[in-house]
Design a protein around this motif. Sequence first.
Motif: not given
Length: 109
Positions: A44-46, A49-52, A56-58, A88-92
């Motif tokens: 996902e990414h954002v 300014s919108g990280a809170a 997030w956008f997939m 950019v974040r990684l989710i499991g």
Amino acid sequence: MATVADYKQSLKYETFSYLPPLSAEEIRTQIRYIIAQGWNPAVEHVEPSGAARNYWFMWKLPLFGEQNVDAVLAELDACRREYPNNHVRLIGYDNYTQSQGTAFIVYRG
């Protein structure tokens, strides 16, 4: 070397955000852990300014059943190239509990 004041002044997001940035090998280790748990990796990414925000956008669909660490890294890198100024974040995703097993920022925007 980072001080306590540095950590208090910066925003914190997700797992590991109180630690120094992960090295490339530490990121690979976390991806291996996600795969070993049987979780589905997702990117996902954002904008910073919108990280809170909660959502997030997939980046594409989750990588259902992915077993290759390099394939996950390739998707993380592709997302970063497409959105270089975004987090950019990684989710499991854990199928059994129907929840996130882990989530952490891989690249900060």
